[in-house]
Design a protein around this motif. Structure first.
Motif, PDB file in Angstrom:
ATOM      1  N   THR A 101     -14.353 -23.905 -13.715  1.00  0.00           N
ATOM      2  CA  THR A 101     -14.294 -23.938 -12.402  1.00  0.00           C
ATOM      3  C   THR A 101     -14.012 -25.722 -12.277  1.00  0.00           C
ATOM      4  O   THR A 101     -14.905 -26.317 -13.625  1.00  0.00           O
ATOM      5  CB  THR A 101     -14.606 -24.197 -11.466  1.00  0.00           C
ATOM      6  N   GLU A 102     -13.180 -26.627 -12.362  1.00  0.00           N
ATOM      7  CA  GLU A 102     -13.222 -27.717 -12.741  1.00  0.00           C
ATOM      8  C   GLU A 102     -14.667 -28.990 -12.134  1.00  0.00           C
ATOM      9  O   GLU A 102     -14.652 -30.212 -12.650  1.00  0.00           O
ATOM     10  CB  GLU A 102     -11.909 -28.870 -12.540  1.00  0.00           C
ATOM     11  N   LEU A 103     -14.626 -27.680 -10.704  1.00  0.00           N
ATOM     12  CA  LEU A 103     -15.663 -28.854  -9.697  1.00  0.00           C
ATOM     13  C   LEU A 103     -16.847 -28.546 -10.625  1.00  0.00           C
ATOM     14  O   LEU A 103     -17.916 -29.173 -10.432  1.00  0.00           O
ATOM     15  CB  LEU A 103     -16.130 -27.754  -9.196  1.00  0.00           C
ATOM     16  N   GLU A 104     -17.416 -27.682 -11.337  1.00  0.00           N
ATOM     17  CA  GLU A 104     -18.445 -27.334 -12.478  1.00  0.00           C
ATOM     18  C   GLU A 104     -18.034 -28.952 -12.969  1.00  0.00           C
ATOM     19  O   GLU A 104     -19.590 -29.601 -13.129  1.00  0.00           O
ATOM     20  CB  GLU A 104     -19.140 -26.090 -13.229  1.00  0.00           C
ATOM     21  N   LEU A 105     -17.305 -29.094 -13.859  1.00  0.00           N
ATOM     22  CA  LEU A 105     -17.649 -30.464 -14.584  1.00  0.00           C
ATOM     23  C   LEU A 105     -17.922 -31.463 -13.932  1.00  0.00           C
ATOM     24  O   LEU A 105     -18.913 -32.372 -14.092  1.00  0.00           O
ATOM     25  CB  LEU A 105     -16.455 -30.518 -15.230  1.00  0.00           C
ATOM     26  N   LYS A 106     -17.298 -31.975 -12.613  1.00  0.00           N
ATOM     27  CA  LYS A 106     -17.298 -32.924 -11.997  1.00  0.00           C
ATOM     28  C   LYS A 106     -18.833 -32.971 -11.311  1.00  0.00           C
ATOM     29  O   LYS A 106     -19.355 -33.831 -11.258  1.00  0.00           O
ATOM     30  CB  LYS A 106     -16.054 -33.096 -10.452  1.00  0.00           C
ATOM     31  N   LEU A 107     -19.505 -32.017 -10.913  1.00  0.00           N
ATOM     32  CA  LEU A 107     -21.290 -31.859 -10.531  1.00  0.00           C
ATOM     33  C   LEU A 107     -22.060 -32.266 -11.290  1.00  0.00           C
ATOM     34  O   LEU A 107     -22.575 -33.360 -11.654  1.00  0.00           O
ATOM     35  CB  LEU A 107     -21.198 -30.631 -10.127  1.00  0.00           C
ATOM     36  N   GLY A 318     -23.354 -21.713 -10.845  1.00  0.00           N
ATOM     37  CA  GLY A 318     -22.402 -22.229 -11.118  1.00  0.00           C
ATOM     38  C   GLY A 318     -20.934 -21.822  -9.717  1.00  0.00           C
ATOM     39  O   GLY A 318     -19.768 -22.438 -10.206  1.00  0.00           O
ATOM     40  N   SER A 319     -21.045 -20.837  -9.724  1.00  0.00           N
ATOM     41  CA  SER A 319     -20.262 -20.374  -7.836  1.00  0.00           C
ATOM     42  C   SER A 319     -19.733 -21.098  -6.810  1.00  0.00           C
ATOM     43  O   SER A 319     -20.332 -22.442  -6.930  1.00  0.00           O
ATOM     44  CB  SER A 319     -20.972 -18.840  -7.653  1.00  0.00           C
ATOM     45  N   SER A 320     -18.017 -21.524  -7.246  1.00  0.00           N
ATOM     46  CA  SER A 320     -18.307 -22.202  -6.072  1.00  0.00           C
ATOM     47  C   SER A 320     -18.615 -22.592  -5.262  1.00  0.00           C
ATOM     48  O   SER A 320     -18.472 -24.348  -5.047  1.00  0.00           O
ATOM     49  CB  SER A 320     -16.202 -22.131  -6.472  1.00  0.00           C
ATOM     50  N   LEU A 327     -21.502 -31.281  -4.419  1.00  0.00           N
ATOM     51  CA  LEU A 327     -20.807 -32.297  -4.775  1.00  0.00           C
ATOM     52  C   LEU A 327     -20.740 -33.188  -3.282  1.00  0.00           C
ATOM     53  O   LEU A 327     -20.602 -34.161  -2.965  1.00  0.00           O
ATOM     54  CB  LEU A 327     -19.485 -31.449  -5.313  1.00  0.00           C
ATOM     55  N   ALA A 328     -20.534 -33.217  -2.424  1.00  0.00           N
ATOM     56  CA  ALA A 328     -20.526 -33.062  -1.235  1.00  0.00           C
ATOM     57  C   ALA A 328     -21.369 -33.597  -0.838  1.00  0.00           C
ATOM     58  O   ALA A 328     -21.510 -34.690  -0.200  1.00  0.00           O
ATOM     59  CB  ALA A 328     -19.068 -31.918   0.295  1.00  0.00           C
TER      60      ALA A 328
END
Ligand code: PMP
Length: 451
Positions: A101-107, A318-320, A327-328
């Protein structure tokens, strides 16, 4: 002092003992299941209903100022609104997809931004996962087997860390600390050959051991600021020496930041002490209580993982939802003042130290402020875990047992271990601090009954 009732907690604990082995899902919580601290009976809440900010509410309706904070993860305070919102939003979109997920990249980007030694990031689920992965990478990259680690430092429940390190199991005191001893049943005997255990903050011994065994050692594991079994800083120059010796001997230097990550600052202990390890492990405070961990390091070391030369996998890596929580959490931490946070902790530490002085009870309060230990000791400072070794009935231990129980009776929860710590969150405020200092000073006074 207010009497707390634990009727419902006790009833539920009876049920727990039938359903869960030993009545708890983690051996680290054995004080609550046994109701025993260092062999002394303690009354404490075993079942919690909810937490909000710096406070906990147990099933019997008691309210507590919490300094355990889940053993460290809850850095923003319980049920932080921004983290809860992020978790809810992500849960509605789905949780695991067996794809990126893109979230993983952001983190990952966030982690590389804040952690100076991080070029690549591998996400996983727990501190034990992260340290296992770090050792596997170190072994693969060096072709060596052994791990060098330190007394009182804890890296997880895997076999290689169950050699000579901890007193927690069976509530025994310092069983096998620093010896070539397996600390419980069920551990592979080969672990005895895998692990070399040294006292911390002893440069001569480190130098000698690296000289004798350096070419057999895959990795040196250290906590940056010792947090398990007592909060104690590295002596001046010690981490620098470790960095130099590991480099000289081709050993991978792993800084275990499972506790110190985000607690000593956004850049962890490595920023705090300006040391660049080869690999680092993070978990607890990363996601304010959600299950996540990370291994970070140089691309050179980490890249072979992607090539499958080193095999690492995990259904939930890396689960969402935890990634969204992390991230939050980091975004919230970026808005906060670590200076104020440390200052509040230091003010509590000073209040407790004043309590020792005023009551003429020997003791030391030690730590960076965001966490600290209260030691009942004659020493001026605690430099390594053996400094607080003693026989179970020693007056210092008996005093610390009284201190702990007196705090419970005054509505303050601290980690019930002599080597334990008090964890501060960003949700703790001046009012909490004032009440805590008052409670600690009274509790120290109460320990005078032990001579
Ligand atoms: N490393 C350190 C420094 C820790 O304090 C801990 C847990 N207390 C671990 C690793 C293991 O983490 P976990 O309990 O999430 O497996």
């Amino acid at each position: 002092m207010r009497p707390a009732s634990f009727v419902k907690s006790r009833k539920l604990m009876e049920k727990a003992r039938k359903l869960i082995p030993g009545g708890t899902n983690s051996g680290a919580r054995s004080t609550i299941t046994r109701g025993l601290y260092e062999g002394f009976k303690v009354n404490m809440p075993a079942f919690i209903e909810r937490g909000k900010g710096s406070h906990l509410f147990d099933v019997d309706g008691n309210e507590w100022i919490d300094y355990i904070m889940g053993f460290g993860p809850v850095i923003l305070g319980h049920a932080n609104p921004a983290v809860v919102r992020a978790v809810k939003d992500q849960a509605e979109k789905g949780t695991v997809f067996a794809a990126n997920t893109e979230l993983e990249l952001k983190l990952s980007e966030k982690l590389t931004e804040h952690i100076s030694s991080a070029e690549q990031v591998l996400l996983t689920n727990s501190g034990s996962d992260a340290t296992s992965i770090a050792l596997r990478i170190a072994r693969a990259q060096t072709g060596r087997q052994k791990v060098l680690k330190f007394e009182g430092h804890y890296h997880g429940w895997h076999d290689w860390d169950m050699v000579g390190n901890t007193a927690a199991v069976f509530g025994t005191f310092a069983r096998g600390m620093g010896q070539r001893t397996l600390m419980a049943d069920g551990i592979a005997e080969s672990a005895l050959n895998d692990a070399i255990v040294l006292p911390w903050n002893n440069p001569e011994l480190l130098e000698k051991t690296m000289k004798m065994h350096g070419d057999e050692i895959a990795a040196v594991f250290t906590e940056g600021y010792q947090s398990n079994f007592g909060v104690m800083p590295p002596e001046k120059g010690y981490l620098e020496l470790m960095r130099k010796l590991t480099k000289d001997h081709g050993v991978i230097f792993v800084m275990d930041e499972v506790i110190t990550g985000f607690r000593l600052g956004l850049g962890g202990a490595q920023e705090y002490f300006n040391i660049k390890p080869d690999l680092s492990t993070f978990s607890k405070a990363m996601a304010n209580g959600f299950t996540i961990a990370a291994v970070t390091g140089t691309t050179e070391l980490m890249e072979p993982v992607a090539e499958d030369r080193i095999y690492i996998a995990g259904t939930f890596n890396g689960s969402s939802v935890p990634v969204a929580a992390s991230l939050a959490t980091i975004k919230e931490l970026e808005k906060r003042s670590y200076e104020d946070y440390f200052a509040l902790g230091k003010s509590i530490m000073k209040g407790i130290q004043d309590g020792f002085t005023d009551s003429h009870v020997p003791g030391v309060v030690q730590g960076p402020g965001s966490m600290f230990s209260v030691f009942f000791t004659d020493k001026d400072k605690i430099a390594f875990t053996r400094d607080v070794y003693s026989i179970p009935q020693h007056p210092h231990i008996r005093r610390s047992a009284i201190f702990y129980q007196e705090l419970v009776d005054r509505g303050v929860l601290v980690s019930p271990a002599r080597y334990g710590r008090m964890y501060l969150s960003f949700a703790h405020g001046k009012q909490d601090a004032d009440r805590t200092i008052e409670a600690c000073q009274a509790a120290i006074k109460a320990t005078k009954q032990i001579s």
